[in-house]
Structures are given as structure tokens and as C-alpha cells.
Design a protein around this motif. Structure first.
Motif, PDB file in Angstrom:
ATOM      1  N   PHE A  28       0.807  -1.207   0.000  1.00 13.65           N
ATOM      2  CA  PHE A  28       0.000   0.000   0.000  1.00 13.65           C
ATOM      3  C   PHE A  28       0.846   1.264   0.000  1.00 13.65           C
ATOM      4  O   PHE A  28       0.515   2.234  -0.658  1.00 13.65           O
ATOM      5  N   VAL A  29       1.933   1.241   0.745  1.00 12.65           N
ATOM      6  CA  VAL A  29       2.690   2.468   0.937  1.00 12.65           C
ATOM      7  C   VAL A  29       3.766   2.666  -0.120  1.00 12.65           C
ATOM      8  O   VAL A  29       4.826   3.195   0.168  1.00 12.65           O
ATOM      9  N   VAL A 195      -6.787  11.122  -5.514  1.00 11.31           N
ATOM     10  CA  VAL A 195      -7.029  11.162  -4.072  1.00 11.31           C
ATOM     11  C   VAL A 195      -6.344   9.981  -3.393  1.00 11.31           C
ATOM     12  O   VAL A 195      -5.631  10.133  -2.393  1.00 11.31           O
ATOM     13  N   ASP A 196      -6.522   8.792  -3.953  1.00 17.10           N
ATOM     14  CA  ASP A 196      -5.912   7.589  -3.386  1.00 17.10           C
ATOM     15  C   ASP A 196      -4.390   7.640  -3.472  1.00 17.10           C
ATOM     16  O   ASP A 196      -3.689   7.283  -2.515  1.00 17.10           O
ATOM     17  N   ASP A 197      -3.864   8.082  -4.618  1.00 17.11           N
ATOM     18  CA  ASP A 197      -2.419   8.041  -4.828  1.00 17.11           C
ATOM     19  C   ASP A 197      -1.680   9.042  -3.950  1.00 17.11           C
ATOM     20  O   ASP A 197      -0.573   8.767  -3.470  1.00 17.11           O
ATOM     21  N   LEU A 202       1.886   9.963   0.739  1.00 16.60           N
ATOM     22  CA  LEU A 202       2.074  10.543   2.070  1.00 16.60           C
ATOM     23  C   LEU A 202       2.232   9.450   3.128  1.00 16.60           C
ATOM     24  O   LEU A 202       3.059   9.559   4.037  1.00 16.60           O
ATOM     25  N   ALA A 203       1.451   8.361   2.983  1.00 22.90           N
ATOM     26  CA  ALA A 203       1.576   7.239   3.914  1.00 22.90           C
ATOM     27  C   ALA A 203       2.943   6.578   3.791  1.00 22.90           C
ATOM     28  O   ALA A 203       3.514   6.131   4.790  1.00 22.90           O
ATOM     29  N   GLU A 204       3.481   6.531   2.582  1.00 27.93           N
ATOM     30  CA  GLU A 204       4.809   5.949   2.369  1.00 27.93           C
ATOM     31  C   GLU A 204       5.859   6.700   3.179  1.00 27.93           C
ATOM     32  O   GLU A 204       6.714   6.080   3.833  1.00 27.93           O
TER      33      GLU A 204
END
Length: 223
Positions: A28-29, A195-197, A202-204
Motif C-alpha cells: 500500500f505504501v 485522491v488515493d495516490d 504521504l503514507a509511504e
């Protein structure tokens, strides 16, 4: 037999879930790097004479050329779906590249965006330069897209902290092309991809920061 089954479920299920989600986090990240290094921002004039850079920021990069007024709707879409959700982060910014001489149009757009939502628009950064430098910066993205006659495009691009262009690679199992930029003409287009990307990227960095902090603490305990 029944008790043994229940015990196995109680112990095995949490472990299985942990493994699944733990693996999912790693996938995910990460948002693929499509271009290793775009040109840095040099010799550009900003709206407020600020020193701007791509380094150390997750940047949404747009090219409005001398067409700012015509791309106002695109800016509103980005403001609503991307900016409002992420401007609170210190390492997030929007950079709009425009032709020198468009400063008044840029300021008008910023004023309208602020009036539209009432939120701080300081993370909207405008850079002004010559047509040649606009084209040069765009070419460094190495995409399959192009600027129009006004040196503008409705696509937005995501640049990471190391100056890499992020996006989605073509999947050999389907017919989707590599996604270098995100169409901003409609809210629906942003909802489906950008939006998802942005959240993934940012989560990465949040995940990377957490790992680095944990490594530092482990190292420090050994001293």
C-alpha cells in the motif's frame, strides 16, 4: 474436538490477519516512480519572491502557462479534493507553473480559492518564468502528454521528495496506459485516482519516518 477447533481459531485467526495486513501495508505504501529525477526549480520568479523547491516536499505540480483563467475550474477541483485534505501537512505543497506576466491572474485565483473555502491558501505556490523554461521543465517529466499552445495542461503531476515523478505503471494484464498525470477536469476523475495516490505517497513517507525512528531508538538502546 470442538474446543480444540475454537482454540485454533482464536489463536490462528489474529496471526493470519496480522500477516495479511502487514503484507498489505508494504504494498500500500508505495507509488511507483515513473521518472527518476525531474529538473529542480531554478531561476523562477514566485508570486511572493519565495525560495521554492521540490526537495523535501510531496508536490502537486501543474502547468497553467498563460491560461490561468481557463483552468480555474481545474484549480477548484484540486482545491476541493486534494488541497483541503492535505494542506495541513508541512511536507505538502501545490506548485503552479505559469508564464511571466500572469501574476495578476494568479493572485485573483488565489483570492477566489480562499473566498470559496475560507481555508489558508499559502501552500498554493505560483512560479513564473519564460515559455522556454516552462517547456524544459515539462519535458523533464518524460511523460506521454504535452502542453497546449498556451503552455498549459489539465493534468496534474505528483513529484516526490527526491524529485521523482510518481504515478501508476501500465499493468500487463489490462489495457490501461501508464498514468503519468492526473486529469483534473472533473471531481470524479480525481476521486478515482489522485485522491488515493496522494494518500499512498504521504503514507509511504509516514511509514518510512516511523521505521527510521524505530531504528534510531533500537540503535540508541545499544549505546
Amino acid at each position: 474436538m470442538r474446543k480444540a477447533f475454537i482454540i485454533i481459531v482464536l489463536f490462528a485467526l489474529p496471526v493470519t490477519i496480522y500477516i495479511i495486513f502487514g503484507t498489505a501495508v508494504h504494498h500500500f505504501v508505495h507509488l511507483p516512480v515513473l521518472t527518476e529525477e525531474v529538473d529542480p526549480i531554478e531561476n523562477y520568479r514566485s508570486l511572493e519572491d519565495q525560495d521554492l523547491q521540490f526537495e523535501d516536499f510531496v508536490t502537486v505540480l501543474c502547468f497553467y502557462g498563460n491560461d490561468i483563467a481557463k483552468l480555474k475550474g481545474n484549480a477548484y477541483n484540486l482545491h476541493e479534493k486534494i488541497y483541503k485534505e492535505n494542506y495541513i501537512y508541512k511536507d505538502f505543497q501545490m506548485i503552479i507553473v505559469a508564464e511571466d506576466g500572469s501574476q495578476e491572474e494568479a493572485q485573483n485565483l488565489l483570492d477566489e480559492l480562499h473566498d470559496f473555502t475560507g481555508i489558508n491558501v499559502s501552500k498554493w505556490k505560483f512560479l513564473f518564468t519564460s515559455p522556454e523554461k516552462i517547456q524544459k521543465l515539462f519535458n523533464s517529466l518524460e511523460t506521454d502528454l504535452s502542453l497546449n499552445e498556451n503552455l498549459a495542461t489539465p493534468y496534474a503531476f505528483v513529484i516526490d521528495k527526491e524529485l521523482g515523478l510518481r504515478g501508476r505503471k501500465k499493468n500487463a494484464k489490462d489495457t490501461d496506459r501508464t498514468l503519468y498525470g492526473y486529469e483534473t477536469s472533473t471531481i470524479a476523475a480525481l476521486n478515482n485516482t489522485m485522491v488515493d495516490d496522494i494518500n499512498v505517497l504521504l503514507a509511504e513517507y509516514r511509514f518510512k519516518m516511523k521505521r527510521e525512528e524505530e531504528s534510531f531508538l533500537k540503535f540508541d538502546k545499544k549505546q
